[in-house]
Design an enzyme around this catalytic site. Structure first.
Site, PDB file in Angstrom:
ATOM      1  CD1 TRP A  82      -2.049  -2.107   2.129  1.00 61.11           C
ATOM      2  CD2 TRP A  82      -2.852  -1.496   0.132  1.00 61.11           C
ATOM      3  NE1 TRP A  82      -3.008  -3.015   1.753  1.00 61.11           N
ATOM      4  CE2 TRP A  82      -3.519  -2.674   0.539  1.00 61.11           C
ATOM      5  CE3 TRP A  82      -3.192  -0.936  -1.103  1.00 61.11           C
ATOM      6  CZ2 TRP A  82      -4.505  -3.286  -0.229  1.00 61.11           C
ATOM      7  CZ3 TRP A  82      -4.177  -1.552  -1.873  1.00 61.11           C
ATOM      8  CH2 TRP A  82      -4.819  -2.700  -1.432  1.00 61.11           C
ATOM      9  CG  ASP A  84      -3.230   3.802   4.141  1.00 62.72           C
ATOM     10  OD1 ASP A  84      -4.253   3.621   4.831  1.00 62.72           O
ATOM     11  OD2 ASP A  84      -2.973   3.159   3.103  1.00 62.72           O
ATOM     12  CE  LYS A  96      -8.746  -3.254   4.300  1.00 68.45           C
ATOM     13  NZ  LYS A  96      -7.649  -2.446   3.853  1.00 68.45           N
TER      14      LYS A  96
HETATM   15  C1  PLP Z   1      -7.083  -2.128   2.405  1.00 70.20           C
HETATM   16  C2  PLP Z   1      -6.046  -1.080   2.400  1.00 70.20           C
HETATM   17  C3  PLP Z   1      -5.914  -0.157   1.348  1.00 70.20           C
HETATM   18  C4  PLP Z   1      -6.790  -0.209   0.116  1.00 70.20           C
HETATM   19  O1  PLP Z   1      -8.057   0.219   0.423  1.00 70.20           O
HETATM   20  P1  PLP Z   1      -9.195   0.363  -0.683  1.00 70.20           P
HETATM   21  O2  PLP Z   1     -10.290   0.986   0.120  1.00 70.20           O
HETATM   22  O3  PLP Z   1      -9.506  -1.014  -1.173  1.00 70.20           O
HETATM   23  O4  PLP Z   1      -8.697   1.241  -1.764  1.00 70.20           O
HETATM   24  C5  PLP Z   1      -4.954   0.820   1.449  1.00 70.20           C
HETATM   25  N1  PLP Z   1      -4.152   0.893   2.524  1.00 70.20           N
HETATM   26  C6  PLP Z   1      -4.237   0.030   3.546  1.00 70.20           C
HETATM   27  C7  PLP Z   1      -3.321   0.161   4.720  1.00 70.20           C
HETATM   28  C8  PLP Z   1      -5.198  -0.983   3.526  1.00 70.20           C
HETATM   29  O5  PLP Z   1      -5.278  -1.850   4.548  1.00 70.20           O
END
Ligand code: PLP
Length: 361
Positions: A102, A172, A196
Site C-alpha cells: 500500500w 494511511d 477494515k
Molecule cells: C485495504 C487497504 C488499502 C486499500 O483500500 P481500498 O479501500 O480497497 O482502496 C490501502 N491501505 C491500507 C493500509 C489498507 O489496509
C-alpha cells in the site's frame, strides 16, 4: 443461526450489536417509514445521521477543530492520487517510507504528479520490519511525508512517528483507525478506507488540517478536490449514505459499549498478546514479523510447510475460523483481529492452533 469467527483482512468483521441494530432499523429508520438506504441524502433525517457520525468521530478520536473530516468514496486507493493532487502544491515533492504494497502504491501514484522520493524501504525482507530513518533523510522542502501506519498485508506497524519537523506527516490508517488513541495534531492528513475497522466498504474517511486544503494542482478533477468536499460538508454529490450510517453505529459502539479508544487499545493489546505469546512458544507456528514492529490488528504466521499451512486453513475454516489464509505475497496464514473480533474469538483460535499442533507434531 451460526456465526463464524471471521479473521478477514477486509472487508471484515463488524460488532454483532451494530448488525442487530441495523437489522432492527432496516425497514423503518426511527419512524421515517424508510430504510437509510432509500432516503434522500438531503433529508433532515439523513442530515442528522451524517452530522452525528462526524461529531462522534471527532469526539472518539479527539480531532482538533482546525481539522476537516471528509466522508468520501473511492477507497484508500483514490487517496493515493488525491493526496498528491491536493498537497504536492508548493515544491512538487514528497517523501515516502516503503513498508509494503500500500505504501508503495501511494508512492507510485504520487510520482505521476510530482517528485516522489523513497526515504527508506523494507522490501529486502518482504516488509517484515519497519525500516529505520534519520531526520536528515527527509527532503527539506518536501510538501509532505507519507507513511502507512499499519501494514495490513505484512503485519507491521509504526510504534514511533517520523520526526518531520514542519513537513506535514500524512498517514494511511486504513487498518488501524480507532484501534487505539492517536494524536491527530501530529499529522497533516490521515485517511482510511472504512472496511477494515469502521464499517462497510464504500466509505473513505479523510481527516485533514485546514491549512493544507484550497491549493490543489490545476489539473485536479473537481471530485478529487478536498476543498469542494469540505465546502459542501461531504455532500457535494451523493455520499455513501448507508456506509456512513453503519460507521455511526460503530462509533456509538466504541463510545458506549467499549468506553472509548483507551479501552479499545487495552482490549486489542490483550487479544494480540494472546496470539503472539502462543506463536512465540509454539514449536509448529511462528510469526513472520520482527517483534518490535508487530501489528495489533493483522498477525501473519506460518508453519514453514506450505502443505501444512493449507491443511490448517482448511481445517480451521471447517471449525468456524474463516478467512485465515495469508495474503498471496506472504503465504501462510494471517489472522486479522480488528476491533470487532471478540477476545473469545482469539482464545478459541489459539485453542484450535494448540490442538492442530499436537495432532500434527
Ligand atoms: C485495504 C487497504 C488499502 C486499500 O483500500 P481500498 O479501500 O480497497 O482502496 C490501502 N491501505 C491500507 C493500509 C489498507 O489496509
Amino acid at each position: 443461526m451460526a456465526r463464524v469467527y471471521n479473521f478477514s483482512a477486509g472487508p471484515s468483521i463488524l460488532p454483532e450489536s451494530v448488525l442487530r441494530r441495523a437489522a432492527d432499523e432496516m425497514l423503518d429508520y426511527q419512524g421515517s417509514g424508510q430504510s437509510v438506504m432509500e432516503m434522500s441524502h438531503r433529508s433532515k433525517t439523513y442530515d442528522a445521521i451524517i452530522k452525528e457520525c462526524e461529531a462522534l468521530l471527532r469526539e472518539v478520536m479527539n480531532i482538533p477543530d482546525n481539522y476537516k473530516v471528509l466522508f468520501l468514496q473511492g477507497g484508500a486507493s483514490s487517496q493515493f492520487a488525491m493526496i498528491p493532487l491536493n498537497l504536492m502544491n508548493k515544491n512538487g515533492k514528497a517523501d515516502f517510507l516503503i513498508t509494503g504494497q500500500w505504501a508503495n502504491k501511494a508512492y507510485q501514484e504520487a510520482s505521476r504528479y510530482g517528485e516522489a522520493h523513497v526515504v527508506a524501504s523494507s522490501k529486502d525482507k518482504t516488509y517484515c520490519y519497519i525500516p529505520a530513518w534519520k531526520a536528515e533523510d527527509f527532503t527539506p522542502d518536501a510538501d509532505y511525508v507519507h507513511i502507512c501506519m499499519n501494514n495490513t498485508i505484512y503485519g507491521t506497524r509504526f510504534t514511533e512517528l517520523p520526526q518531520t519537523g514542519d513537513i506535514p506527516l500524512v498517514a494511511d490508517i486504513s487498518s488501524c483507525i480507532l484501534s487505539e488513541p492517536l494524536d491527530v495534531s501530529k499529522f497533516g492528513l490521515l485517511y482510511a478506507g472504512a472496511q477494515k475497522n469502521m464499517g462497510p466498504a464504500g466509505l473513505t474517511v479523510v481527516i485533514v488540517r485546514e491549512d493544507l486544503i484550497g491549493n490543489a494542482q490545476e489539473i485536479t478533477p473537481t471530485m478529487f478536490n478536498y476543498q469542494i468536499h469540505a465546502d459542501n460538508g461531504s455532500m457535494y454529490n451523493t455520499p455513501p449514505c448507508y456506509s456512513i450510517y453503519i460507521c455511526k453505529l460503530v462509533l456509538e459502539w466504541i463510545k458506549n459499549e467499549i468506553g472509548g479508544l483507551a479501552n479499545m487499545q487495552d482490549i486489542n493489546e490483550k487479544k494480540a498478546a494472546l496470539l503472539y505469546d502462543f506463536l512465540d512458544a509454539s514449536k509448529l507456528f511462528k510469526g513472520t514479523v520482527e517483534k518490535k514492529d508487530r501489528s495489533l490488528m493483522n498477525i501473519p504466521f506460518v508453519t514453514g510447510n506450505e502443505e501444512l499451512d493449507a491443511k490448517f486453513v482448511k481445517e480451521a475454516a471447517a471449525a468456524g475460523f474463516v478467512n485465515l489464509k495469508g495474503h498471496r505475497s506472504v503465504g501462510g496464514m494471517r489472522a486479522s483481529i480488528y476491533n470487532a473480533m471478540p477476545i473469545e474469538g482469539v482464545e478459541k483460535l489459539v485453542e484450535f492452533m494448540k490442538a492442530f499442533e499436537e495432532a500434527n507434531a
